[in-house]
Motif scaffolding. Structure first.
Motif, PDB file in Angstrom:
ATOM      1  N   UNK A 139      39.940  38.227  36.211  1.00  0.00           N
ATOM      2  CA  UNK A 139      39.175  37.722  37.349  1.00  0.00           C
ATOM      3  C   UNK A 139      39.924  37.963  38.651  1.00  0.00           C
ATOM      4  N   UNK A 140      39.163  38.093  39.713  1.00  0.00           N
ATOM      5  CA  UNK A 140      39.711  38.146  41.063  1.00  0.00           C
ATOM      6  C   UNK A 140      38.958  37.130  41.908  1.00  0.00           C
ATOM      7  N   UNK A 141      39.603  36.668  42.954  1.00  0.00           N
ATOM      8  CA  UNK A 141      38.943  35.761  43.891  1.00  0.00           C
ATOM      9  C   UNK A 141      38.752  36.494  45.212  1.00  0.00           C
ATOM     10  N   UNK A 142      37.521  36.513  45.677  1.00  0.00           N
ATOM     11  CA  UNK A 142      37.167  37.256  46.880  1.00  0.00           C
ATOM     12  C   UNK A 142      36.649  36.278  47.924  1.00  0.00           C
ATOM     13  N   UNK A 143      37.189  36.346  49.125  1.00  0.00           N
ATOM     14  CA  UNK A 143      36.717  35.480  50.197  1.00  0.00           C
ATOM     15  C   UNK A 143      35.332  35.923  50.655  1.00  0.00           C
ATOM     16  N   UNK A 144      34.494  34.980  51.075  1.00  0.00           N
ATOM     17  CA  UNK A 144      33.119  35.331  51.448  1.00  0.00           C
ATOM     18  C   UNK A 144      33.023  36.442  52.481  1.00  0.00           C
ATOM     19  N   UNK A 145      33.897  36.413  53.487  1.00  0.00           N
ATOM     20  CA  UNK A 145      33.781  37.396  54.566  1.00  0.00           C
ATOM     21  C   UNK A 145      34.102  38.820  54.126  1.00  0.00           C
ATOM     22  N   UNK A 146      34.819  38.971  53.014  1.00  0.00           N
ATOM     23  CA  UNK A 146      35.178  40.320  52.562  1.00  0.00           C
ATOM     24  C   UNK A 146      34.450  40.718  51.283  1.00  0.00           C
ATOM     25  N   UNK A 147      33.416  39.982  50.911  1.00  0.00           N
ATOM     26  CA  UNK A 147      32.751  40.232  49.633  1.00  0.00           C
ATOM     27  C   UNK A 147      32.171  41.641  49.557  1.00  0.00           C
ATOM     28  N   UNK A 148      31.401  42.039  50.559  1.00  0.00           N
ATOM     29  CA  UNK A 148      30.784  43.360  50.513  1.00  0.00           C
ATOM     30  C   UNK A 148      31.805  44.471  50.399  1.00  0.00           C
ATOM     31  N   UNK A 149      32.846  44.396  51.206  1.00  0.00           N
ATOM     32  CA  UNK A 149      33.892  45.419  51.193  1.00  0.00           C
ATOM     33  C   UNK A 149      34.605  45.468  49.848  1.00  0.00           C
ATOM     34  N   UNK A 150      34.927  44.303  49.299  1.00  0.00           N
ATOM     35  CA  UNK A 150      35.654  44.264  48.033  1.00  0.00           C
ATOM     36  C   UNK A 150      34.799  44.748  46.864  1.00  0.00           C
ATOM     37  N   UNK A 151      33.523  44.453  46.889  1.00  0.00           N
ATOM     38  CA  UNK A 151      32.641  44.949  45.834  1.00  0.00           C
ATOM     39  C   UNK A 151      32.589  46.474  45.852  1.00  0.00           C
TER      40      UNK A 151
END
Length: 341
Positions: A139-151
């Motif tokens: 699992x990874x934890x992604x902050x809301x503001x970077x969700x699109x970029x991280x996906x």
């Protein structure tokens, strides 16, 4: 002794205390994505980003948020997202009522033993500690503001972002998981640091690491002061891929040699390496890939063989490789780059 308690508790969770989850199949490209939510507007923003990306994730939501974001939580369930808890586990039923979804998992961040006992009593399992970078089945934890970029980043590396519950082979932790964590973060990490091992396993199916040497170890037919590059496998990754199929692991192995070729042309540490070599039990595959095989001195072969048996024990592959004795496989730089560059 009190300062050691958080470390002891973390170790117990990694070993399965309080019903903690471990992760999933180490060869699967799926990675569980968790996103912490702190407000109703933030939840709506995350849902919009996930919808735009065509992704489903696990939303970490405090029960205190449920009354003010009930409509958005229900919409999250309808969109296929998983709801997991975070914060004190006082009233998980509030989350379930608002989202119309059975909550099964809870973020363990900041929880003490009393809270973890309450989780277990309610049939809720602590989530595994998120990793800093994606790894198969974890699992990874992604902050809301970077969700699109991280996906987008994860998909570019060959990962499939999914809710935690959808990671293949998702299972409860056990003592072996703690052993593997300790071995990886002590023995493997120390070896990599002391030998300057460069990790090239960023892709979901990448299995190779490489170390730059300032010499050519025997039995390489080169002057001793010749710079070389030594190949190392990402052990848990190759074991996981082999668990899917031998062909999957073999193809990943060959693709990863291209990663090494790219590194040799771009990384300063490898610019002077005049040969690529590996000491391995899988030398038949390397021979098929154009490498030349060299026998090791008997004492050295026994030492490497013992090390490989330890690795098989730690990483859980009981099936021995087809070749009983390790050999050195090598290829000159020019030939390697011509074939894999």
């Amino acid at each position: 002794m009190r300062p050691l308690l958080p470390h002891l508790l973390a170790a117990q969770l990694r070993a399965g205390a309080y019903g903690a989850w471990a992760g999933g199949h180490p060869g699967a490209p799926e990675v569980g994505v968790t996103v912490p939510i702190h407000s109703g507007p933030e939840l709506e923003e995350v849902l919009a980003k996930a919808r735009e990306a065509g992704a489903k994730v696990t939303l970490l939501v405090s029960p205190a948020l449920a009354p003010v974001a009930a409509q958005a939580l229900y919409a999250a369930t309808q969109a296929g997202h998983e709801i997991a808890g975070t914060g004190l586990p006082d009233s998980p039923c509030v989350l379930e009522a608002a989202s119309a979804q059975l909550v099964q998992s809870w973020a363990a961040d900041g929880l003490g033993r009393a809270s973890l006992r309450r989780l277990a009593a309610q049939g809720l399992r602590p989530l595994p500690f998120p990793l800093e970078t994606p790894q198969p089945g974890q699992t990874v934890r992604v902050l809301p503001e970077s969700l699109g970029e991280q996906l987008r980043h994860m998909r570019a590396l060959g990962y499939r972002p999914v809710p935690v519950r959808d990671v293949p082979g998702w299972r409860r932790a056990g003592p072996r998981d703690l052993l593997l964590h300790l071995y990886t973060n002590t023995v493997e990490a120390n070896f990599a640091r002391e030998h300057g091992v460069i990790d090239l396993a960023q892709r979901a199916d990448a299995v190779m690491r490489v170390a730059a040497l300032d010499h050519a170890p025997a039995p390489l037919p080169l002057p001793h002061n010749t710079p070389t590059a030594e190949l190392h496998l990402h052990s848990p990754r190759i074991v996981g891929l082999a668990g899917r199929s031998a062909l999957t692991a073999y193809r990943a192995y060959l693709r990863s040699l291209k990663d090494v070729a790219a590194a040799m042309q771009t990384l300063p540490e490898l610019q002077d390496a005049q040969a690529v070599f590996a000491v391995t039990l899988f030398h038949a595959q390397l021979e098929q890939g154009g490498f030349t095989l060299l026998p090791l001195p008997p004492a050295r072969a026994r030492l490497y063989g013992l090390g490989f048996r330890v690795l098989r024990t730690v990483y859980g592959t009981a099936r021995p490789p087809s070749e009983p004795q390790p050999k050195m496989a090598w290829m000159p730089r020019e030939a390697f780059l011509a074939k894999y560059g």
